[in-house]
Write an enzyme that holds these catalytic residues in place. Structure first.
Site, PDB file in Angstrom:
ATOM      1  N   GLU A  66      27.342  36.638  40.110  1.00  0.00           N
ATOM      2  CA  GLU A  66      26.274  37.301  40.854  1.00  0.00           C
ATOM      3  C   GLU A  66      26.470  37.148  42.358  1.00  0.00           C
ATOM      4  OE1 GLU A  66      21.611  38.327  40.962  1.00  0.00           O
ATOM      5  OE2 GLU A  66      22.505  37.431  39.186  1.00  0.00           O
ATOM      6  N   GLY A  86      20.008  41.903  43.018  1.00  0.00           N
ATOM      7  CA  GLY A  86      20.490  41.915  41.644  1.00  0.00           C
ATOM      8  C   GLY A  86      19.418  42.443  40.705  1.00  0.00           C
ATOM      9  N   HIS A  93      31.535  34.513  28.009  1.00  0.00           N
ATOM     10  CA  HIS A  93      32.348  33.336  28.292  1.00  0.00           C
ATOM     11  C   HIS A  93      33.416  33.247  27.202  1.00  0.00           C
ATOM     12  CE1 HIS A  93      29.155  32.528  31.078  1.00  0.00           C
ATOM     13  NE2 HIS A  93      28.280  32.590  30.084  1.00  0.00           N
ATOM     14  N   VAL A  94      34.670  33.411  27.602  1.00  0.00           N
ATOM     15  CA  VAL A  94      35.743  33.534  26.609  1.00  0.00           C
ATOM     16  C   VAL A  94      36.699  32.335  26.565  1.00  0.00           C
ATOM     17  CG1 VAL A  94      35.665  36.047  26.609  1.00  0.00           C
ATOM     18  CG2 VAL A  94      37.208  34.891  28.184  1.00  0.00           C
ATOM     19  N   ARG A  95      36.616  31.446  27.559  1.00  0.00           N
ATOM     20  CA  ARG A  95      37.514  30.281  27.556  1.00  0.00           C
ATOM     21  C   ARG A  95      36.833  29.146  28.314  1.00  0.00           C
ATOM     22  NH1 ARG A  95      42.771  30.018  26.816  1.00  0.00           N
ATOM     23  NH2 ARG A  95      43.092  32.231  27.162  1.00  0.00           N
ATOM     24  N   HIS A 110      30.755  51.473  39.703  1.00  0.00           N
ATOM     25  CA  HIS A 110      29.917  52.583  40.172  1.00  0.00           C
ATOM     26  C   HIS A 110      29.331  52.208  41.525  1.00  0.00           C
ATOM     27  CE1 HIS A 110      26.734  55.593  40.293  1.00  0.00           C
ATOM     28  NE2 HIS A 110      25.859  54.616  40.466  1.00  0.00           N
ATOM     29  N   GLY A 112      26.689  54.016  43.768  1.00  0.00           N
ATOM     30  CA  GLY A 112      25.760  55.125  43.925  1.00  0.00           C
ATOM     31  C   GLY A 112      24.810  54.881  45.080  1.00  0.00           C
TER      32      GLY A 112
END
Length: 143
Positions: A66, A86, A93-95, A110, A112
Site C-alpha cells: 500500500e 487507498g 502471500h506465496v512464500r 489502470h 484513470g
C-alpha cells in the site's frame, strides 16, 4: 519511454523524507528506484516485520504494497488539485521469508481520472516471489 509521473524532478531522498513520520519509517521501508512506469521500495525482515513464528508478517507485506502503490499514485496526480487515498487492497502471500529484505515493485494496471489500480510484486533477496498485491486508489479533488 515516456514517464507516467507528474513530478519528474523528485528524488529518492525526497520520497524517503516524505515518509519520515509515517509507518514506512517505523517498519524500515525505503524507496530504492523510480523508473519511467514503476516505483520500488524495500523493507527489512526483522523484529518489526515478522510474526511470532519468525516469518514476514502478511500485514507488513500489505503495508509495503500500500505504501509503494499509494506513493506511486501520489506521483501521478497534480498535488495542487488532487489527493489520492487507498480504496481496496488484496494480497496473496506465496512464500515465507525469515531474514534479509523484501523488495516491492509497483506498476500501473489502470491510470484513470478517478482511480488508479496497481500491481505490486514483492520478492525476497533472491528475487523469489513472496507476495502479489493489487491496490486500488481513489483520486479525489482537493478541497
Amino acid at each position: 519511454m515516456k514517464t507516467i509521473w507528474h513530478n519528474t524532478k523528485i528524488s529518492l531522498d525526497q520520497l524517503n523524507e516524505m515518509g519520515e513520520t509515517t509507518m514506512a519509517t517505523c517498519l524500515g521501508m525505503e524507496f530504492t528506484e523510480i523508473g519511467p512506469d514503476y516505483l520500488k521500495m524495500m523493507m527489512p525482515v526483522d523484529h518489526r516485520t515478522v510474526q511470532p513464528y519468525g516469518l514476514l508478517h502478511g500485514g507488513a507485506s500489505a503495508a509495503l504494497a500500500e505504501t509503494v502503490g499509494s506513493m506511486a499514485s501520489g506521483l501521478i496526480i497534480d498535488p495542487e488539485k488532487q489527493i489520492c487515498v487507498g480504496m481496496e487492497i488484496n494480497a496473496n502471500h506465496v512464500r515465507g521469508v525469515r531474514s534479509g529484505y523484501v523488495h516491492a515493485c509497483a506498476r500501473p494496471l489502470h491510470i484513470g481520472a478517478n482511480s488508479h489500480v496497481w500491481d505490486i510484486r514483492i520478492t525476497d533477496d533472491q528475487h523469489k516471489l513472496v507476495c502479489v498485491s493489487r491496490l486500488t486508489v481513489a483520486i479525489l479533488a482537493k478541497r
